[in-house]
Scaffold this motif. Structure first.
Motif, PDB file in Angstrom:
ATOM      1  N   ALA A   1       0.833  -1.207   0.000  1.00 52.59           N
ATOM      2  CA  ALA A   1       0.000   0.000   0.000  1.00 52.59           C
ATOM      3  C   ALA A   1       0.870   1.260   0.000  1.00 52.59           C
ATOM      4  O   ALA A   1       0.597   2.212  -0.743  1.00 52.59           O
ATOM      5  N   THR A   2       1.917   1.266   0.808  1.00 50.40           N
ATOM      6  CA  THR A   2       2.809   2.426   0.852  1.00 50.40           C
ATOM      7  C   THR A   2       3.502   2.617  -0.493  1.00 50.40           C
ATOM      8  O   THR A   2       3.614   3.739  -1.000  1.00 50.40           O
ATOM      9  N   TRP A   3       3.955   1.515  -1.090  1.00 48.93           N
ATOM     10  CA  TRP A   3       4.612   1.603  -2.393  1.00 48.93           C
ATOM     11  C   TRP A   3       3.650   2.161  -3.437  1.00 48.93           C
ATOM     12  O   TRP A   3       4.038   2.998  -4.251  1.00 48.93           O
ATOM     13  N   GLN A   4       2.402   1.725  -3.407  1.00 49.12           N
ATOM     14  CA  GLN A   4       1.405   2.224  -4.364  1.00 49.12           C
ATOM     15  C   GLN A   4       1.189   3.727  -4.194  1.00 49.12           C
ATOM     16  O   GLN A   4       1.058   4.461  -5.180  1.00 49.12           O
ATOM     17  N   VAL A   5       1.127   4.199  -2.958  1.00 48.14           N
ATOM     18  CA  VAL A   5       0.979   5.641  -2.713  1.00 48.14           C
ATOM     19  C   VAL A   5       2.158   6.388  -3.321  1.00 48.14           C
ATOM     20  O   VAL A   5       1.980   7.382  -4.050  1.00 48.14           O
ATOM     21  N   LEU A   6       3.370   5.926  -3.051  1.00 45.21           N
ATOM     22  CA  LEU A   6       4.559   6.595  -3.584  1.00 45.21           C
ATOM     23  C   LEU A   6       4.586   6.538  -5.111  1.00 45.21           C
ATOM     24  O   LEU A   6       4.892   7.539  -5.772  1.00 45.21           O
ATOM     25  N   HIS A   7       4.263   5.389  -5.665  1.00 42.68           N
ATOM     26  CA  HIS A   7       4.269   5.245  -7.125  1.00 42.68           C
ATOM     27  C   HIS A   7       3.271   6.196  -7.770  1.00 42.68           C
ATOM     28  O   HIS A   7       3.587   6.856  -8.765  1.00 42.68           O
ATOM     29  N   HIS A   8       2.097   6.317  -7.201  1.00 46.16           N
ATOM     30  CA  HIS A   8       1.102   7.205  -7.801  1.00 46.16           C
ATOM     31  C   HIS A   8       1.407   8.682  -7.535  1.00 46.16           C
ATOM     32  O   HIS A   8       0.982   9.537  -8.306  1.00 46.16           O
ATOM     33  N   MET A   9       2.160   8.973  -6.494  1.00 44.27           N
ATOM     34  CA  MET A   9       2.681  10.333  -6.336  1.00 44.27           C
ATOM     35  C   MET A   9       3.594  10.650  -7.515  1.00 44.27           C
ATOM     36  O   MET A   9       3.513  11.724  -8.102  1.00 44.27           O
ATOM     37  N   GLN A  10       4.458   9.700  -7.856  1.00 46.99           N
ATOM     38  CA  GLN A  10       5.384   9.881  -8.973  1.00 46.99           C
ATOM     39  C   GLN A  10       4.650   9.981 -10.298  1.00 46.99           C
ATOM     40  O   GLN A  10       4.968  10.827 -11.126  1.00 46.99           O
ATOM     41  N   VAL A  11       3.664   9.128 -10.494  1.00 43.52           N
ATOM     42  CA  VAL A  11       2.902   9.141 -11.750  1.00 43.52           C
ATOM     43  C   VAL A  11       2.245  10.510 -11.962  1.00 43.52           C
ATOM     44  O   VAL A  11       2.194  11.013 -13.085  1.00 43.52           O
ATOM     45  N   ALA A  12       1.793  11.113 -10.880  1.00 48.34           N
ATOM     46  CA  ALA A  12       1.092  12.397 -10.980  1.00 48.34           C
ATOM     47  C   ALA A  12       1.994  13.540 -11.429  1.00 48.34           C
ATOM     48  O   ALA A  12       1.512  14.534 -11.977  1.00 48.34           O
ATOM     49  N   VAL A  13       3.303  13.412 -11.216  1.00 53.62           N
ATOM     50  CA  VAL A  13       4.176  14.553 -11.501  1.00 53.62           C
ATOM     51  C   VAL A  13       5.257  14.310 -12.552  1.00 53.62           C
ATOM     52  O   VAL A  13       5.801  15.268 -13.098  1.00 53.62           O
ATOM     53  N   LEU A  14       5.569  13.064 -12.872  1.00 56.99           N
ATOM     54  CA  LEU A  14       6.722  12.801 -13.745  1.00 56.99           C
ATOM     55  C   LEU A  14       6.566  13.395 -15.144  1.00 56.99           C
ATOM     56  O   LEU A  14       7.489  14.017 -15.661  1.00 56.99           O
ATOM     57  N   ILE A  15       5.423  13.245 -15.770  1.00 61.40           N
ATOM     58  CA  ILE A  15       5.228  13.788 -17.126  1.00 61.40           C
ATOM     59  C   ILE A  15       5.318  15.314 -17.100  1.00 61.40           C
ATOM     60  O   ILE A  15       5.930  15.919 -17.986  1.00 61.40           O
ATOM     61  N   LEU A  16       4.721  15.920 -16.085  1.00 62.40           N
ATOM     62  CA  LEU A  16       4.808  17.382 -15.974  1.00 62.40           C
ATOM     63  C   LEU A  16       6.261  17.816 -15.805  1.00 62.40           C
ATOM     64  O   LEU A  16       6.702  18.788 -16.418  1.00 62.40           O
ATOM     65  N   PHE A  17       6.999  17.102 -14.981  1.00 62.63           N
ATOM     66  CA  PHE A  17       8.412  17.401 -14.774  1.00 62.63           C
ATOM     67  C   PHE A  17       9.189  17.262 -16.086  1.00 62.63           C
ATOM     68  O   PHE A  17       9.982  18.132 -16.447  1.00 62.63           O
ATOM     69  N   ALA A  18       8.936  16.169 -16.804  1.00 61.76           N
ATOM     70  CA  ALA A  18       9.667  15.907 -18.053  1.00 61.76           C
ATOM     71  C   ALA A  18       9.377  16.974 -19.105  1.00 61.76           C
ATOM     72  O   ALA A  18      10.283  17.395 -19.817  1.00 61.76           O
ATOM     73  N   THR A  19       8.142  17.422 -19.196  1.00 63.69           N
ATOM     74  CA  THR A  19       7.796  18.413 -20.228  1.00 63.69           C
ATOM     75  C   THR A  19       8.122  19.839 -19.792  1.00 63.69           C
ATOM     76  O   THR A  19       8.740  20.582 -20.545  1.00 63.69           O
ATOM     77  N   ARG A  20       7.746  20.201 -18.585  1.00 62.75           N
ATOM     78  CA  ARG A  20       7.893  21.597 -18.142  1.00 62.75           C
ATOM     79  C   ARG A  20       9.318  21.955 -17.743  1.00 62.75           C
ATOM     80  O   ARG A  20       9.803  23.033 -18.064  1.00 62.75           O
ATOM     81  N   GLU A  21       9.967  21.078 -17.003  1.00 58.21           N
ATOM     82  CA  GLU A  21      11.282  21.432 -16.469  1.00 58.21           C
ATOM     83  C   GLU A  21      12.445  20.892 -17.302  1.00 58.21           C
ATOM     84  O   GLU A  21      13.512  21.483 -17.309  1.00 58.21           O
ATOM     85  N   LEU A  22      12.228  19.765 -17.976  1.00 56.55           N
ATOM     86  CA  LEU A  22      13.318  19.182 -18.759  1.00 56.55           C
ATOM     87  C   LEU A  22      13.168  19.438 -20.253  1.00 56.55           C
ATOM     88  O   LEU A  22      14.104  19.202 -21.003  1.00 56.55           O
ATOM     89  N   GLY A  23      11.999  19.899 -20.684  1.00 56.07           N
ATOM     90  CA  GLY A  23      11.783  20.226 -22.086  1.00 56.07           C
ATOM     91  C   GLY A  23      11.693  19.030 -23.016  1.00 56.07           C
ATOM     92  O   GLY A  23      11.999  19.145 -24.207  1.00 56.07           O
ATOM     93  N   LEU A  24      11.275  17.875 -22.511  1.00 52.09           N
ATOM     94  CA  LEU A  24      11.180  16.688 -23.346  1.00 52.09           C
ATOM     95  C   LEU A  24       9.935  16.749 -24.226  1.00 52.09           C
ATOM     96  O   LEU A  24       8.870  17.192 -23.790  1.00 52.09           O
TER      97      LEU A  24
END
Length: 178
Positions: A6-29
Motif C-alpha cells: 500500500a505504501t509503495w502504491q501511494v509513492l508510485h502514484h505520487m510519482q505518476v502524478a508529476v513525472l510527465i509534468l516534470f519531463a515536459t515543463r522542467e526538462l523540455g522533453l
C-alpha cells in the motif's frame, strides 16, 4: 506485505502524478522523447521477468523483494536529479525508468509469489481481494498527495521526496520483516 504494498502504491502514484509534468515543463522533453523513456521502462519489465526466477533462487525471495523496492527508490531519486539538455535528460530518465520498471516487476513477481505461497488455498480468493482493495484503494491518495506536494515544493522537490520516502520504505521493510 500489505503495508509495504500500500505504501509503495501511494509513492508510485505520487510519482505518476508529476513525472510527465516534470519531463515536459522542467526538462523540455517532447512527446517522442517521453515515449522513448517509457520504452526503456518496458525493456526493464522484460529483463526483470526473464531474470526473476534465477535471482530469487540465488538470493532468496525476501532479498529480491528488498532489491526490487530498493531499485524503485533509487529510480525515484534519479528522476528528481535528472537535468541538462533535453537529450541528456531523456537518457537519464530512460535509464531511471529501466531501473524503476526492472525493480517494480522484480518486487511484484516475488511479492505475489510469497503472498500466495504463505496463504492456505481456501483463503486465496479472500486474501487476493483484500490485498487488491488495500493496495489499489491507496493509489488515488498518492496521486492527490503528489499533486499537492508538487504545488507546494515543485515537481523536482516532489520526485526527490518520493525517492527519500522510498528509501525509508526499504529500511522499514528490512527492519520490521522477518
Amino acid at each position: 506485505l500489505a503495508m509495504v504494498a500500500a505504501t509503495w502504491q501511494v509513492l508510485h502514484h505520487m510519482q505518476v502524478a508529476v513525472l510527465i509534468l516534470f519531463a515536459t515543463r522542467e526538462l523540455g522533453l517532447s512527446a517522442g522523447m517521453i515515449g522513448v523513456v517509457y520504452m526503456a521502462g518496458g525493456l526493464g519489465c522484460v529483463l526483470a521477468a526473464a531474470s526473476a526466477e534465477k535471482l530469487s533462487a540465488r538470493l532468496g525471495i525476501g532479498a529480491v523483494i528488498v532489491l526490487g523496492l530498493s531499485l524503485t527508490a533509487l529510480a525515484w531519486q534519479v528522476f528528481g536529479l535528472a537535468g541538462g539538455g533535453p537529450r541528456t535528460a531523456a537518457v537519464v530518465l530512460g535509464v531511471a525508468m529501466l531501473i524503476f520498471d526492472f525493480g517494480a516487476v522484480l518486487y511484484g513477481i516475488n511479492y505475489l509469489a510469497l503472498r500466495q505461497a504463505i496463504t492456505p488455498d481456501r483463503l486465496l480468493g479472500r486474501m487476493t481481494a483484500t490485498m487488491r482493495f488495500m493496495t489499489v484503494a491507496a493509489a488515488p491518495l498518492g496521486s492527490l498527495a503528489g499533486g499537492a506536494l508538487a504545488t507546494g515544493i515543485g515537481l523536482r522537490g516532489t520526485l526527490l521526496t518520493i525517492g527519500g520516502l522510498g528509501i525509508l520504505l526499504v529500511v522499514g521493510t528490512v527492519l520490521w520483516s522477518p
